[in-house]
Design an enzyme around this catalytic site. Structure first.
Site, PDB file in Angstrom:
ATOM      1  N   PRO A 107      23.604  70.453  25.720  1.00 39.60           N
ATOM      2  CA  PRO A 107      23.380  70.332  27.027  1.00 39.60           C
ATOM      3  C   PRO A 107      23.123  68.528  27.696  1.00 39.60           C
ATOM      4  O   PRO A 107      23.513  68.972  28.891  1.00 39.60           O
ATOM      5  CB  PRO A 107      22.353  71.055  27.863  1.00 39.60           C
ATOM      6  CG  PRO A 107      21.414  70.896  26.509  1.00 39.60           C
ATOM      7  CD  PRO A 107      22.183  70.649  25.271  1.00 39.60           C
ATOM      8  N   GLY A 108      23.786  67.928  26.388  1.00 38.95           N
ATOM      9  CA  GLY A 108      23.720  65.990  27.049  1.00 38.95           C
ATOM     10  C   GLY A 108      21.933  65.584  26.587  1.00 38.95           C
ATOM     11  O   GLY A 108      22.567  63.776  26.943  1.00 38.95           O
ATOM     12  N   LYS A 146      21.306  64.056  24.111  1.00 38.79           N
ATOM     13  CA  LYS A 146      21.612  63.062  22.942  1.00 38.79           C
ATOM     14  C   LYS A 146      22.249  62.485  23.373  1.00 38.79           C
ATOM     15  O   LYS A 146      22.911  61.380  23.484  1.00 38.79           O
ATOM     16  CB  LYS A 146      22.384  64.164  21.855  1.00 38.79           C
ATOM     17  CG  LYS A 146      21.246  65.044  20.717  1.00 38.79           C
ATOM     18  CD  LYS A 146      21.220  65.080  19.969  1.00 38.79           C
ATOM     19  CE  LYS A 146      20.983  65.773  18.876  1.00 38.79           C
ATOM     20  NZ  LYS A 146      20.772  67.378  19.433  1.00 38.79           N
ATOM     21  N   ASP A 175      37.640  71.438  22.364  1.00 36.35           N
ATOM     22  CA  ASP A 175      37.909  71.587  22.031  1.00 36.35           C
ATOM     23  C   ASP A 175      37.858  70.778  19.948  1.00 36.35           C
ATOM     24  O   ASP A 175      38.888  70.287  20.222  1.00 36.35           O
ATOM     25  CB  ASP A 175      38.951  73.130  21.137  1.00 36.35           C
ATOM     26  CG  ASP A 175      38.144  73.761  20.091  1.00 36.35           C
ATOM     27  OD1 ASP A 175      37.885  73.831  18.919  1.00 36.35           O
ATOM     28  OD2 ASP A 175      38.750  74.718  20.050  1.00 36.35           O
ATOM     29  N   ASP A 225      27.055  66.893  16.733  1.00 33.20           N
ATOM     30  CA  ASP A 225      25.457  67.905  16.150  1.00 33.20           C
ATOM     31  C   ASP A 225      26.541  69.077  16.457  1.00 33.20           C
ATOM     32  O   ASP A 225      26.941  69.791  17.204  1.00 33.20           O
ATOM     33  CB  ASP A 225      25.247  67.834  17.712  1.00 33.20           C
ATOM     34  CG  ASP A 225      23.921  67.764  17.948  1.00 33.20           C
ATOM     35  OD1 ASP A 225      23.235  69.416  16.134  1.00 33.20           O
ATOM     36  OD2 ASP A 225      22.989  68.725  18.804  1.00 33.20           O
ATOM     37  N   CYS A 236      20.670  71.773  13.796  1.00 36.78           N
ATOM     38  CA  CYS A 236      19.655  72.326  13.896  1.00 36.78           C
ATOM     39  C   CYS A 236      19.063  73.839  12.788  1.00 36.78           C
ATOM     40  O   CYS A 236      18.570  74.352  13.896  1.00 36.78           O
ATOM     41  CB  CYS A 236      18.805  72.965  15.624  1.00 36.78           C
ATOM     42  SG  CYS A 236      20.091  73.932  16.198  1.00 36.78           S
TER      43      CYS A 236
END
Length: 440
Positions: free
Chosen positions: A263-264, A266, A310, A329, A382
């Site tokens: 969602p931004g 980083k 993509d 990520d 994560c």
């Protein structure tokens, strides 16, 4: 006149409906709760609904085992809402500071709200039976690892295989409520000044370890209560996730790619640390999620080039200008953030792992040619599962002769030879893996 679709709902009914959607429809919990919580008028009741829904899913594998011992025959599939009600009742009796009689009575009342008055007797009988047998049931439960740890069998097996010395610590951390950590926007405030602002507003916070801009709150609270949150002074981001921008360490004049950016958090942190980049590209596959990146950047007063595309197919979006640094990520099992997303324990399956590992490899391989010689790629997940982390990087290094590992020298995490692994709960952080790769 209030329509049925917008009529106020009780906290327990909201929790029940959200848990039912996860159990029956495989919906993720935040999405299930999103619209439902809007129909709960009081903030206190919204907090109660959220705590109950998250709590039931956090302890699902234990509560479900207890329920199986208390029911004479399994419930029918169409009664997922009744199953959710019984789990809610058991959760209140086990984990919440609600008097036993009130927990039983409120759960019995749920049957009427579910239009299943016939189930009142069943709910009352099951919950009162649990109270009578609690000590014996909890003693038996200790013999069943799935129930004792409240983790699915496949994940327990994987954790025991990957972390024979640490798996119990991981499962214990996964079942705890996570702290709320903030990232102070370095272009607007320094950490100690904002900590003082919080204190002036009666909000306790301590500096998050290892993070330059992190503050961990003494107690979680709604973001609306954070001073100048809407003005972009601060964001919510776990301390482990804040290490990404620090490790990437982008320099003035560089072109940087944040692949899989939504969602931004980083993306924003990269720009906060280094406002003088030549360009910061935030890439994501989902238009809806990319919009969240744009909204977060707008709130923070930051700029990036947001690109829909993509990461495993750069031909569809790349303009052939190479990047100095790439943050990947990668999509993963999210096994390191279960304490924040307990529905992962129900929604993720063992068979999801091989496709995820293949996708990570595809993205790594596809992005590598986009990096300039002398550039740096930071791989992050994560996850705590080695096939997504150290084993993934070992394979990549073995098949790319121009890839050189950059050792991460740090006092956080466990050295994995090809990166560092933070296990859930270490210094209050989420579970994260990082590896730095330099292009010769």
């Amino acid at each position: 006149m209030t329509s049925p679709a917008s009529a106020p709902l009780s906290a327990r009914l909201v929790a029940n409906r959200a848990v039912t959607q996860v159990l029956r429809d495989g919906r993720n919990l935040p999405d299930a709760l999103d619209n439902l919580l809007k129909r709960v008028p009081a903030e206190r009741d919204r907090a109660l609904a959220q705590a109950m829904a998250y709590g039931v899913l956090r302890w699902y594998w234990q509560l479900d085992w207890l329920l199986s011992q208390l029911l004479r025959s399994p419930l029918k599939k169409r009664d997922a809402d009744l199953q959710a009600a019984l789990l809610l009742g058991l959760y209140q009796l086990q984990e919440m500071r609600i008097p036993d009689h009130a927990a039983v009575a409120e759960t019995v009342n749920l049957a009427g709200q579910l239009k299943k008055a016939w189930a009142k007797k069943l709910i009352n009988g099951v919950l009162r039976n649990f109270l009578r047998q609690r000590e014996a049931l909890m003693a038996r439960l200790q013999q069943h690892d799935v129930a004792r740890t409240a983790h699915p069998a496949w994940l327990l097996t994987q954790l025991q295989q990957d972390w024979p010395q640490h798996w119990e610590t991981i499962t214990t951390a996964n079942n705890r409520n996570p702290p709320m950590t903030l990232r102070v926007n370095a272009t607007r405030y320094d950490r100690s000044s904002y900590q003082a602002r919080l204190a002036e507003n009666g909000i306790g916070a301590t500096a998050a370890p290892y993070s330059e801009a992190g503050l961990t709150l003494a107690e979680p609270l709604p973001v609306e209560r954070l001073p100048d949150f809407a003005q972009g002074v601060v964001s919510v981001q776990d301390a482990a996730a804040q290490l990404a921008a620090q490790l990437l360490d982008a320099q003035p004049g560089e072109r940087v790619l944040d692949a899989c950016a939504a969602p931004g958090g980083k993306t924003a942190h990269i720009r906060e640390r280094q406002p003088r980049l030549a360009e910061l590209v935030a890439l994501d596959l989902s238009a809806e999620r990319l919009q969240r990146v744009e909204e977060n950047l707008h709130r923070l007063g930051l700029q990036a080039t947001c690109v829909l595309g993509d990461a495993s197919q750069p031909a569809g979006w790349w303009n052939h200008q190479a990047f100095d640094r790439i943050l990947l990520d990668a999509p993963c099992s999210a096994s390191g953030v279960i304490r924040r997303h307990p529905d992962i324990k129900l929604l993720r399956r063992a068979e999801d792992l091989p496709p995820l590992v293949r996708l990570q490899d595809q993205i790594l391989t596809a992005l590598w040619p986009l990096l300039k010689p002398g550039g740096k790629l930071l791989y992050a997940t994560c996850s705590v599962l080695k096939q997504e982390n150290s084993q993934q990087i070992q394979r990549f290094l073995a098949t790319h002769t121009d890839a050189r590992l950059v050792p991460i020298t740090a006092s956080w995490g466990l050295d994995q030879q090809v990166g560092r692994q933070i296990l859930p709960g270490e210094e209050g952080m989420d579970g994260f893996f990082y590896a730095c790769i330099h292009k010769a």
